[in-house]
Scaffold this active site. Sequence first.
Site: not given
Length: 163
Positions: A78, A80, A106, A109
């Site tokens: 991801h 992040e 999410c 993260c």
Amino acid sequence: MVRPDWDVYFMTVAMVVSTRSTCLRRKVGALIVKDHRILATGYNGVPSGLQHCLDIGCLREIQGIKSGERHELCRGLHAEQNALLQAAVYGVGIAGATLYATHQPCVLCAKMIVQAGITRVVFGGPYPDDLARAILEEAGIKLERFTREPCFPERGDGSGRQA
């Protein structure tokens, strides 16, 4: 042209970072900012050196996995995560920083954001993950939904300068 405030400026940068994404489902960009300085950026895509989903297809699509579920069944990282890893690789301290992301983080993260010492998260689009929101709130991290327009300058003559 009106000069953008810091949140508009950094969310605009996050949107530009998202254009590097190689994910077939969602283009996400993130940046970590402290004292009005960008410390790290990230976009969603596979680890360096692996084949991009753009080229070989999306494992999650092939298996019919819904957004927000079974995060481990994805070849990509991801945005992040990539921003946090970039800071770690280059030895950049991010405790007390703000993370800007084009979408809500999410749960995976969110846990990393808490552990990294991020104190504020500004996000654009929603993500179907209530547990992520709960974890960030429990940790005392300010979670703010960005609803304003990004700031892209007019480019009437193609130079990028105002007329």
